[in-house]
Design an enzyme around this catalytic site. Structure first.
Site, short mmCIF file in Angstrom:
data_model
loop_
_atom_site.label_atom_id
_atom_site.label_comp_id
_atom_site.label_asym_id
_atom_site.label_seq_id
_atom_site.Cartn_x
_atom_site.Cartn_y
_atom_site.Cartn_z
N ASP A 63 0.84 -1.34 -0.16
CA ASP A 63 0.06 0.08 0.10
C ASP A 63 0.74 1.35 -0.06
O ASP A 63 2.03 1.31 0.27
CB ASP A 63 -0.78 0.17 1.24
CG ASP A 63 -0.20 -0.34 2.47
OD1 ASP A 63 1.09 -0.39 2.71
OD2 ASP A 63 -0.95 -0.94 3.68
N ASN A 129 -7.55 -2.98 14.72
CA ASN A 129 -8.94 -3.15 14.28
C ASN A 129 -8.82 -4.43 13.31
O ASN A 129 -9.88 -4.72 12.79
CB ASN A 129 -9.25 -1.93 13.68
CG ASN A 129 -8.47 -1.64 12.32
OD1 ASN A 129 -7.80 -2.36 12.11
ND2 ASN A 129 -9.03 -0.50 12.00
N HIS A 131 -6.95 -4.81 10.37
CA HIS A 131 -6.98 -4.60 8.96
C HIS A 131 -5.42 -5.11 8.59
O HIS A 131 -4.68 -5.53 9.42
CB HIS A 131 -6.80 -3.00 8.66
CG HIS A 131 -5.69 -2.20 9.27
ND1 HIS A 131 -5.46 -1.05 9.35
CD2 HIS A 131 -4.13 -2.56 9.36
CE1 HIS A 131 -4.45 -0.25 9.92
NE2 HIS A 131 -3.74 -1.68 9.91
N GLU A 136 -9.69 -2.17 5.67
CA GLU A 136 -10.09 -1.91 6.93
C GLU A 136 -11.38 -2.84 7.20
O GLU A 136 -11.91 -3.35 6.29
CB GLU A 136 -10.62 -0.22 7.02
CG GLU A 136 -9.20 0.68 6.87
CD GLU A 136 -8.54 0.78 8.16
OE1 GLU A 136 -8.54 0.17 9.05
OE2 GLU A 136 -7.70 1.84 8.10
#
Ligand code: PGA
Length: 236
Positions: A63, A129, A131, A136
């Site tokens: 990314d 979380n 990801h 996400e």
């Protein structure tokens, strides 16, 4: 999934290094999927301290932030140069181009790179979380490269690296979950108790898009390298 509980990130890095060394020796590492974040730094340090040779290996990163260029010190281009590429030259390094404003064009370009460079080993961290990359919670397990919005929790977590939270980019280009799942082997590192809930959900709970990393339960070759704090909520 194969779970290895290590003492700390140095022992984790050593284990990761030994897997990469063997793969290079067997010529089964031609395309190396790479990740950023604080977690893989000890692993990259171990690689750069070694005599491993990556000059025949193509790298493909997960990314990149949108809106900042390769020379910005918080860009993932910059991170990778600093922690790995400047010390270990590769055949070619691919990352999404955060300055490309035409999202469709950039996602198509990156998907084509992944299609023509099937990833042999993908390195992953995991967000608090759950990801992976910037996929996400809520991201489809069928996603390929996308322009994604960062969640508040990710912006908050990443703001430690920026002067102010307002400087954290709100968007990124990220390889999708389907692209990550297409890697032949995946090595995921996680350290610290902040990752314990995500690790528990990833390994023990029913796969759900609420916890993107849980998709990895459907992959046949995942090596999870965690310290005791990150493993502390595992029950099995
Ligand atoms: P970290 O980030 O290594 O900086 O904790 C991991 C991630 O968000 O994937």
């Amino acid at each position: 999934m194969k779970i290895h509980i290590v003492k700390d990130n140095i022992e984790g890095a050593e284990l990761g290094y030994s897997i990469i060394k063997e793969a290079l020796e067997n010529k089964s590492l031609n395309v190396f999927g790479l990740a950023t974040g604080s977690t893989p730094i000890s692993f990259y340090d171990r690689l750069t301290a070694s005599d491993l040779d990556f000059t025949d290996v193509v790298s493909v990163n997960l990314d990149e932030y949108i809106g900042i260029g390769a020379d910005h010190d918080q860009s993932y281009h910059y991170f990778m140069n600093e922690h790995l590429f400047a010390k270990k030259p590769f055949k070619v390094n691919h990352l999404p181009n955060g300055l490309e404003t035409d999202a469709q064009k950039e996602c198509d370009r990156y998907d084509a790179i992944i299609a023509s460079n099937p990833i042999d080993i993908q390195i992953l961290g995991i967000g608090e979380n759950g990801h992976i990359g910037f996929n996400e919670p809520g991201a489809s397990f069928d996603s390929t490269t996308e322009k994604v919005s960062l969640t508040e929790s990710t912006i908050q977590a990443n703001s430690r690296n920026f002067d102010s939270i307002d400087d954290v980019p709100r968007f990124a280009y990220s390889m999708g979950i389907k692209s990550i799942m297409s890697a032949k082997k995946i090595i995921l590192f996680a350290y610290g108790e902040k990752k314990a809930d995500a690790i528990k959900g990833m390994i023990e709970d029913t796969p759900t898009t609420d916890l993107p990393a849980s998709a990895l339960q459907n992959h046949q070759d995942v090596i999870v390298i965690v310290d005791e704090a990150a493993a502390s909520k595992l029950t099995k």
